[in-house]
Design a protein around this motif. Structure first.
Motif: not given
Lengths: 487, 130, 450
Positions: A70-96
């Motif tokens: 309760g209160s934690c909303t443990m819904k299924y975490n779609p696998k596609i999220n893990e793919v998009t977040a790791r796309l090299p264009g995102f994963a290798f960008t330096h914040p500055l």
């Protein structure tokens, strides 16, 4: 089942990864700056992989089964999220990096800001806060800064309903505001009479979780907000329970002034065994200038041929920075992916089915478990895990016994206003068969509590370890692995 | 629940043993039972401190709960039970004896009179259930 | 998509509840605001979503396409493949906070091992389960010190060579406390300040002195005297560290630090545009109860088997509520796991090797750049893998040229302090080759000519 620690598995001379030898001339760190021994384990890659694979097998997870916390909303975490977040264009960008090299990231953040504003009904937003608790801290700081900016210095009290999460009062203390507890009425709503009495010109605001932690939508929410506004206070919305409201009601429309989102609850980013979360904060237009900096905006408008240039802006009366850089960017990519796949209709379906699942489960256990408030619930509900005829059985015993049925237990002992609370949130991603099996387990356990209470008292029986000695842990405080050389 | 006679009790569950102008402070059996296994105790004042009535003078933690210890009278701290921090479980096993926390020299002995006696405190605990 | 119900199941469930339509479950919501039309674009399939996100991501130019000399708080290091393979297991990433220890031993033991590795790396006795990032860990160290003295010492001294974003975050966190004063020698991040100047600010009102080691500019300052003076006056001293450097560098523990915090991103966590990262906080055993955030402790189960639990939870917000020292709930669980795996893969040798490589390559780069006409490397102090270069022209101008040549130049320090115009902060890690360094030096030379 016990797994040796990394240090117990270590064998001097092993290494799990090799690096190329230095290809530049030798430079030596001055001897007086060199550390003494580095007491680290020495393991081969296979040792490390097996160790953590063994550990993973000792965890319960959403991928494994039903997690109605309760209160934690443990819904299924779609696998596609893990793919998009790791796309090299995102994963290798330096914040500055220079702005022109990060337009993809900035456009994504800008769009996500727009989407979250549309979903919540607010005018402005910051994606910076790292988690719900930090979002709360940011929101309450904004409220405080708003009053101070108007010279209204006597507003030092924040009203918090007795059903609230512990973070709400802890947050107020960090901001330097005083907490005033607000009782609930017999139907689980904010007590309007008490609210009227408390509200005066010392009230900075009210922190309201709606639906509240009992899983109930406050029937008087409009009145509650009006009363606080009439007294000159602002209303903070704890977004922990937003999974009940997507396309159902927008907190901004209801009159809230500030709210935080929990992207890791509502928008399917994984909980990761305790983080990272992500807690963006949205506000009405009158509070926009107080948001933490920086905020993503358009810094050069586009032309017919060129898209606009996205960049960072600093709100004029910003409360400052609450974290380095711009937020938990990887979580923002995941949430964006999820919102984009769902669209307006999909989001509304999420809340509809989250509420359907909770009410269905409630209909299956009603009668066997006491309901402190017998109303239609939203995305979660609370029952009492105790029966007068078997006083030795507590909510904790029921929770532990559920593990033997291969379920994760509900949240227990929260909210504090319910005796022996079990707080159940099924989420929309569970099917009817799972809910039926869980309801059956709860009913079976209710029966066991009466016929074989020892079975509950000693539960769980089928887990890697049985109940652990928390008193020993707290007294002896062994917080680090035993190191072989210490013997 | 053990509630010895001859002590004074506060609504925040501290007991006070008044002997002359010196009062000894501890927490009640009811309080330790509510907290369950105590794993930590700390006094947050020092000998010589002048304490106002209602000030927090210590903290107790169990595995599942935490509680502040409040001094229900005003006075000057004259002694601290240094042993208790090392053996906080005494709060569970001997709340009215070895688990005394501090001694204070009373500023106004009459302040203690307004606290509850054993009978009143027992009745008070009863109303709160378990 | 992620909702499995068939129409028949939905109807059966509604019947069990006793309502006709899902809409009937929402009658508590004010009619006026019920079921707003959301103006979001229509939902798309996974295939389309991936294509769209790919388009965004390729609109960036990244450290993967360019050779990067940019650091300043976030560093590109090599991440062994096993790190991501393991943290991508659903058993880890789709689990919640380990509140039920019987079915969370995997997460709990991993955190326990993380605590051990961080304690050993920093030379301290205990570590917690992690914070949001290095800056919030630094702010929590400030809160720890404030509460350690029960608010009676309201002053916190922050070195001006601390990462300026950390200073900003500390201000946001600490300014709510009564009388709390943050004191610095210089308003802006600056090269001028010496540890002695910090010593001069110490008094009996000081709760904490906070320094960075190596500092924001990569320099390794000698803090022996400052540590001694802080302790003489009864104040605590906290070090902000770079964990990679500690592979070879003398530990804050050896130097007498009371609290050590830092950014764990270099330990196997991708740059990911600034987050999620990993804050860590280590300290001495005496201060363990003042640590905010989660702690995992060892214990035994009913059968005497070793196991792990969250411990000292009575300090935390869900029990102490307004009396808690911090409102923190979560840690950076999965990031802490990544760092634990990274540190176990590298082990004693790998950690030393990476630190060595960074040190040597940075020094080689500094030497080449220092020889360039018009460029000067400021090396009055030992440095680790970052150093300040005084350039003949504006750094943005140079960086623009470098970008065209395929390089990400270092941070333009004028952005944090106008007095540092023409100063560039250059970072070199193990992923940069000798050829890269030489080409970078060449490109710098050319960029300054135009």
């Amino acid at each position: 089942m016990t797994e040796p620690t990394l240090y117990e598995l270590s064998s001097p001379g092993r290494s799990g990864v090799r690096f190329p030898k230095s290809d530049v001339p030798k430079y030596e760190l001055p001897a007086d700056l060199v550390r003494a021994d580095l007491p680290f384990p020495e393991l081969a890659e296979i040792d490390v992989v097996r160790h953590f694979t063994h550990l993973s097998a000792m965890n319960y997870s959403i991928d494994k089964g039903f997690y109605p916390l309760g209160s934690c909303t443990m819904k299924y975490n779609p696998k596609i999220n893990e793919v998009t977040a790791r796309l090299p264009g995102f994963a290798f960008t330096h914040p500055l990096q220079p702005l022109e090299t990060i337009q993809g990231n900035l456009f994504l953040m800008y769009q996500l800001q727009e989407y979250l504003k549309e979903i919540s009904g607010f005018a402005a937003i910051s994606l910076q806060p790292a988690a719900g608790a930090q979002g709360e801290f940011t929101g309450v700081k904004i409220i405080n800064a708003y009053h101070k900016s108007r010279g209204d210095l006597k507003r030092t009290r924040v009203l918090i309903p007795d059903s609230a999460h512990g973070t709400n009062p802890a947050t107020c203390s960090m901001v330097g505001l005083e907490v005033v507890h607000l009782p609930s009425d017999a139907r689980g709503n904010v007590d309007l009479v008490a609210l009227h009495e408390i509200c005066d010109d010392t009230v900075a605001g009210l922190m309201l979780t709606n639906p509240n932690t009992l899983g109930l939508f406050d029937e008087n929410v409009s009145e509650v907000i009006e009363i606080v506004h009439a007294a000159g206070g602002l209303v903070y919305g704890d977004g922990a329970n937003l999974n009940a409201l997507l396309g159902i009601a927008r907190p901004g429309d209801l009159g809230f002034d500030v709210m935080h989102f929990n992207l890791h609850k509502t928008f399917s980013t994984p909980h990761g065994g305790g983080g990272p979360g992500s807690g963006p904060v949205a506000v009405t237009s009158q509070l926009a200038d107080f948001l933490p900096s920086p905020v993503v905006g358009i810094v050069e408008p586009g032309t017919e041929d060129l898209p606009p240039l996205y960049g960072f802006t600093t709100p004029t009366m910003s409360i400052g920075r609450v974290k380095t850089f711009y937020g938990q960017f990887g979580m923002l990519v995941r949430a964006y992916t999820y919102i984009r796949m769902n669209g307006s209709d999909g989001l509304r379906r999420i809340s509809e089915f989250a509420v359907l699942n909770a009410n269905y489960l409630l209909s299956k256990v009603r009668g066997k478990y006491t309901l402190p408030y017998n109303r239609t619930c939203m995305h979660e509900f609370v029952v009492e895990g105790v029966w007068p005829e078997v006083p030795d059985i507590h909510a904790l015993d029921i929770a532990k016994r559920l593990m033997d049925y291969d379920f994760h237990p509900p949240t227990n002992y929260f909210p504090l206003i319910v005796h022996e609370a079990l707080m159940i949130e099924p989420t929309e991603t569970e099917n009817k068969q799972t809910l039926d099996a869980f309801a059956d387990a709860l009913l079976k356990i209710a029966e066991e509590a009466h016929t074989d209470p020892e079975l509950l008292k000693n539960a769980p029986h089928n887990t890697p370890v049985s109940r652990l000695d928390e008193v020993k842990a707290a007294k002896e405080l062994v917080l680090c692995c035993w190191l072989p050389e210490n013997e | 629940m053990n509630t010895p006679e001859g002590l004074k009790y506060a609504s925040t569950d501290e007991w006070l043993r008044v002997e002359g102008n010196v009062a000894t402070l501890g927490v009640s059996d009811y309080a330790q039972d509510q907290l369950s296994d105590v794993v930590f105790f700390e006094v947050t004042v020092a000998v010589g401190d002048e304490i106002q009535k209602g000030t927090i003078v210590g903290t107790i933690e169990s595995v599942k709960a935490a509680a502040d210890v409040t001094l229900p009278v005003s006075g000057k701290v004259i002694e601290i039970n240094e042993e208790l921090a090392n053996s906080p479980e005494l709060i569970n096993s001997d709340p009215f004896g070895a688990a005394w926390m501090i001694k204070v020299e009373l500023k106004d002995a009459s302040e203690a009179d307004s606290l509850m006696d054993a009978t009143a405190y027992s009745a008070f605990c009863e109303t709160r259930g378990h | 998509m992620f909702i499995p119900h068939t129409d028949a199941e939905r109807e059966a469930m509604l019947a069990s509840i006793g309502v006709k339509d899902i809409k009937d479950l929402f009658t508590d919501v004010p009619v006026k605001h019920r079921f707003p039309k959301l103006g979001l674009p229509k939902g798309i399939t996974e295939m389309e979503a991936l294509a769209e996100l790919r388009e965004f991501s390729t609109a960036n130019e990244t450290a993967a396409d360019l050779v990067s000399f940019l650091g300043a708080g976030a560093y590109q290091h090599y991440i062994p493949a096993a790190v991501d393979a393991l943290i991508n297991r659903g058993e880890f990433f789709s689990a919640y906070t380990p509140y039920q220890p019987e079915i969370s031993q995997g997460t709990l033991q991993a955190i326990f091992e993380f605590q051990t590795l961080i304690a050993n790396l920093t030379g301290m006795e205990v570590s917690n389960a992690s914070h949001y990032d290095g800056a919030t860990a630094a702010a929590e160290a400030g809160l720890m010190a404030y509460h350690h003295f029960r608010g009676k010492r309201p002053k916190i001294i922050i070195s001006s060579s601390v990462n300026p974003e950390y200073r900003e975050v500390m201000c946001s966190y600490l300014c709510g406390y009564e009388n709390m004063k943050l004191v610095s020698v210089e308003d802006k991040a600056d090269l001028k300040e010496s540890p002695d100047q910090l010593s001069d600010r110490l008094d009996d009102q000081t709760a904490l002195v906070m320094v960075q080691y190596p500092d924001f500019f990569g320099r390794i300052n000698d803090f022996h005297k400052l540590v001694r003076k802080s302790h003489e006056i009864g104040a605590l001293i906290a070090f902000i560290v770079n964990p990679t450097a500690l592979g070879i560098l003398k530990t804050p523990g050896e130097l007498g630090a009371d609290i050590v915090v830092g950014e764990g991103q270099p330990l196997g966590i991708p740059l990911s545009f600034g987050g999620p990262y990993l804050g860590f906080l280590a300290t001495k055993k005496d201060f363990v109860r003042k640590i905010s955030g989660r702690l995992v402790g060892e214990t035994v189960d009913g059968e005497g088997r070793r196991g792990y639990v969250l411990t000292l939870t009575a300090r935390e917000q869900h029990i102490r509520r307004e009396k808690a020292t911090s409102n923190i709930c979560s840690n950076q669980g999965l990031m802490a796991l990544a760092a634990t795996i990274y540190m176990s893969l590298l082990g004693k040798q790998g950690m030393q090797q990476v630190a060595d490589l960074c040190y040597q390559k940075a020094h080689y780069a500094a030497e080449l750049i220092n020889r360039l006409p018009g460029f000067e490397v400021l090396t009055d102090k030992p440095f680790f893998h970052e150093f300040v270069v005084k350039c003949p022209v504006d750094v943005d101008h140079i960086n623009q040229h470098l970008l065209e040549d395929g390089f990400l130049g270092g941070l333009n320090l004028a952005k944090i302090n106008p007095d540092l115009a023409n100063h560039m902060l250059v970072a070199v890690t193990e992923v940069i080759s000798k050829e890269d360094i030489e080409a970078f030096a060449e490109a710098l030379k050319e960029a300054s000519h135009d």
